[in-house]
Motif scaffolding. Structure first.
Motif, PDB file in Angstrom:
ATOM      1  N   LYS A  32      -3.328  29.422  22.086  1.00 44.88           N
ATOM      2  CA  LYS A  32      -4.069  28.687  21.568  1.00 44.88           C
ATOM      3  C   LYS A  32      -5.018  27.917  21.745  1.00 44.88           C
ATOM      4  N   VAL A  33      -5.875  27.634  21.078  1.00 46.22           N
ATOM      5  CA  VAL A  33      -7.423  27.062  21.237  1.00 46.22           C
ATOM      6  C   VAL A  33      -7.023  25.839  20.989  1.00 46.22           C
ATOM      7  N   ASP A  34      -8.482  24.568  20.260  1.00 46.99           N
ATOM      8  CA  ASP A  34      -8.292  23.644  20.124  1.00 46.99           C
ATOM      9  C   ASP A  34     -10.159  23.027  20.324  1.00 46.99           C
ATOM     10  N   VAL A  35     -10.635  23.087  19.054  1.00 44.91           N
ATOM     11  CA  VAL A  35     -11.857  22.698  18.426  1.00 44.91           C
ATOM     12  C   VAL A  35     -11.733  21.338  18.185  1.00 44.91           C
ATOM     13  N   SER A  36     -13.076  21.201  18.842  1.00 45.09           N
ATOM     14  CA  SER A  36     -13.523  19.595  18.292  1.00 45.09           C
ATOM     15  C   SER A  36     -14.629  20.191  16.792  1.00 45.09           C
ATOM     16  N   ILE A  37     -14.483  19.682  15.526  1.00 39.81           N
ATOM     17  CA  ILE A  37     -15.253  19.740  14.628  1.00 39.81           C
ATOM     18  C   ILE A  37     -14.984  18.475  13.907  1.00 39.81           C
ATOM     19  N   PHE A  38     -14.546  17.473  14.072  1.00 34.28           N
ATOM     20  CA  PHE A  38     -15.423  16.186  13.228  1.00 34.28           C
ATOM     21  C   PHE A  38     -15.172  14.850  13.802  1.00 34.28           C
TER      22      PHE A  38
END
Length: 507
Positions: A32-38
Motif C-alpha cells: 500500500k502507498v498513500d499519495v497526497s493528490i489534491f
C-alpha cells in the motif's frame, strides 16, 4: 404426496432464516502507498464503483450508491460530505473506501426495516432510511409468496421486503474523478488541513506506478527504458513515506495517465527493486545529465560516504535539447535574487565551482550597493537565476554552468597624439594624480568634466549569459540517457545498475 409436506414446510422455514454472509470488505492493497493528490476548500468527487464512507469521528459506515457525485468541503466543524439524501460532518475527516464489489447494490427509496429472517415475524435489527444503500446478496420468495432481499450494510446482514428497494448494477472497476480533472483508482482519505481538505489516495504499489511511469517518461519510449523507470520509481516510492503527486517526489496523474505500453513495462518488472548491500537503495532520477551525472555530495548537502552508489558516471547516449543550453538574464534579475535594488550597478559576478564536474556551489556579485556571496545546494543555486518557464519550475535547468557578461559602457574618448579615440573602458590606462601615477582597474572610476562628474564605466554589467548542461539535479538515472541506452540494446537492469553503481535489481 402428503408424506412430503413436512419436508417442504421445513425447507420453506429454513429459507426464511438468515444465512451466514460476509459484508463487503474494504479492499486490502498489496504494498500500500498513500499519495497526497489534491487540496482545496470545497470540491466534487464523481464516484464510479463500489465505495463506502467511514466517519473518522463516529466509525459510522455509509454505503454510497454507484455513480454518485459527492460534495466535499471544509467548514468550522470539520469536513462535510453531502450527496442527495445524505450529509455528515467529521472533525477528523472521512475514509472513502473502495470495497469488494457485489453484482448489485440495494438502494432504499423509503424507510425500511431489516429483519433477522425473511418475514415480518422476525426481529428488526436495523432500519434503512430513504436514499440509504446496502450490498445485495440474494433474493427469495418466502412461504407467504413474498419477495425478500438479503442485504448487508454497516456490519449487519439481514432481510428486507423488496417493495421499497431498487437494485442497481455495481461497476466492475472503481474509479473516482476529482475536480482536478484526473481520475484515480483506489481509496481516499478526506483529511482536514487548515482551511482546506487534503485528499490522500490509497492504492497498491503496482497500480500507483501505472499513474507514475507515463507521467515521468513518455509511454512511446523504448520498453526497456520504461521498465528501468518502473524499477527506479518503485524503489523510490518504497523508501519515501510522504508521497505527493508532483515532482516534489514523483509525478502521479492516476488512472488518467495510464497507457497499455507503460502498464506492460510495470507488469514485467513487478516487485523489482534496486538494492545496495542487500538493502533498498535511494533511487533518484531526472531528465538530462549533460553528459555526466553528478555526485550527490556535489549538488546536495549530503555525505557522499552514505551513498556510494550515487556517484558521477558517464552518460554517453542521451539526446536532449537540455544536454547544453544558454539563457540570458538582465542584471536587474540577478540583483533582485541577491536582495539588491534594481537601481544598483552590477560590477562583477563570479562562480565557486567545487563539484567534480564543475557544479556551482556558490555565486558572488559585486555591486554599487555592496558585495555578496550566496552558497547552497543545487536548487538554491538554480533559484538565483529565475526563468519565466513554469515547465522548468521557473529556475535554471541545473547547477552545472558558466557565466559571461555584457557590459554597458559610457560614451568616452581620449586625446592621443594622432587625434581623438573612442574607448569602452579606462581599465589599464594610467593617470597622473597628486599622489603620483596610478593604473586604473576599471571599477567605478569617475571623471571631472566641464559638465560635472560622470561615471567612466557606464552602468556596469547589463546582461549575464549563462551556458550550462543538463536539466534537473543530475543525481541517479538520466531519463534521456536511459532512452539512449535502451535504443542501443541495453536491458532495464543494465541501465539501472549503470546509473546506480554497485547495486543489484531483485525482489
Amino acid at each position: 404426496m402428503k408424506k412430503f409436506y413436512p419436508f417442504l414446510c421445513l425447507l420453506l422455514l429454513f429459507s426464511a432464516f438468515p444465512k451466514t454472509g460476509k459484508a463487503a470488505e474494504p479492499i486490502q492493497y498489496q504494498n500500500k502507498v498513500d499519495v497526497s493528490i489534491f487540496l482545496a476548500a470545497s470540491f466534487p468527487m464523481a464516484l464510479n464503483g463500489a465505495y463506502q464512507l467511514v466517519n473518522k469521528d463516529t466509525g459510522k459506515v455509509q454505503i454510497i450508491p454507484p455513480e454518485t457525485t459527492i460534495s466535499v468541503k471544509k467548514d468550522t466543524a470539520g469536513v462535510t460530505v453531502t450527496y442527495t439524501g445524505f450529509s455528515a460532518t467529521s472533525a477528523k475527516g472521512f475514509d472513502l473506501q473502495e470495497v469488494s464489489s457485489t453484482k448489485k447494490i440495494a438502494y432504499f427509496t423509503y424507510e425500511t426495516d431489516m429483519r433477522r429472517g425473511a418475514s415480518t415475524g422476525y426481529d428488526v435489527i436495523h432500519t434503512f432510511q430513504g436514499n440509504d444503500t446496502a450490498d445485495f446478496l440474494e433474493e427469495i420468495t418466502n412461504s407467504q409468496g413474498q419477495v425478500w432481499y438479503r442485504v448487508t450494510a454497516a456490519g449487519k446482514t439481514g432481510w428486507v421486503p423488496f417493495m421499497y428497494v431498487n437494485l442497481l448494477d455495481a461497476p466492475s472497476e472503481s474509479l473516482t474523478k476529482i475536480n482536478n480533472n484526473l481520475t484515480y483508482r483506489g481509496s481516499f482519505f478526506l483529511k482536514p488541513n487548515g482551511s482546506k481538505v487534503e485528499v490522500l489516495n490509497t492504492l497498491g504499489m503496482e497500480d500507483y506506478l501505472k499513474g507514475v511511469v507515463p507521467s515521468e517518461m513518455p509511454a512511446s519510449w523504448h520498453k526497456e527504458a520504461l521498465k528501468a523507470q518502473a524499477i527506479v520509481a518503485r524503489t523510490y516510492a518504497t523508501r519515501i513515506r510522504a508521497l505527493t503527486s508532483t515532482a516534489a517526489s514523483q509525478v502521479y496523474r492516476g488512472y488518467t495517465a495510464e497507457d497499455p505500453r507503460s502498464n506492460a513495462a510495470i507488469k514485467e518488472t513487478e516487485g523489482l527493486l534496486v538494492k545496495y548491500g542487500g538493502k533498498v537503495a535511494e533511487t533518484f532520477f531526472f531528465s538530462t545529465s549533460g553528459g555526466k551525472t553528478a555526485n550527490v555530495g556535489d549538488v546536495w548537502n549530503s555525505n557522499q560516504s552514505y551513498y556510494p552508489y550515487l556517484v558521477s558516471v558517464d552518460d554517453p547516449y542521451e539526446t536532449s535539447k537540455y544536454t547544453s543550453w544558454t539563457e540570458v538574464f538582465p542584471a536587474s534579475t540577478i540583483l533582485k535574487s541577491f536582495g539588491y535594488p534594481a537601481t544598483a550597478t552590477l560590477y562583477n559576478i563570479t562562480l565557486s565551482k567545487t563539484g567534480a564536474n564543475g557544479e556551482v556551489r556558490g555565486v558572488t556579485i559585486e555591486t554599487s550597493a555592496g558585495t555578496m556571496t550566496k552558497t547552497g545546494n543545487e536548487q538554491q543555486i538554480r533559484q538565483l537565476f529565475p526563468l519565466n518557464n513554469p515547465g522548468a519550475y521557473n529556475i535554471l535547468y541545473s547547477n552545472w554552468f558558466d557565466v559571461s557578461v555584457k557590459r554597458e559602457t559610457a560614451d568616452m574618448s581620449v586625446q592621443t597624439s594622432t587625434g581623438t579615440e573612442a574607448i569602452e573602458s579606462l581599465k589599464g590606462y594610467t593617470v597622473q594624480t597628486p599622489q603620483g601615477t596610478v593604473t586604473l582597474d576599471g571599477s567605478g572610476v569617475s571623471i571631472q568634466t566641464s559638465g560635472g562628474v560622470v561615471s567612466s564605466e557606464g552602468s556596469g554589467i547589463s546582461e549575464i549569459i549563462v551556458t550550462g548542461k543538463g536539466w534537473g539535479h543530475r543525481i541517479g538515472m538520466s531519463q534521456y540517457g536511459a532512452k539512449g541506452f535502451a535504443e542501443r540494446g541495453y536491458t532495464a537492469e543494465q541501465i539501472v545498475t549503470h546509473y546506480f553503481k554497485g547495486t543489484t535489481v531483485s525482489k
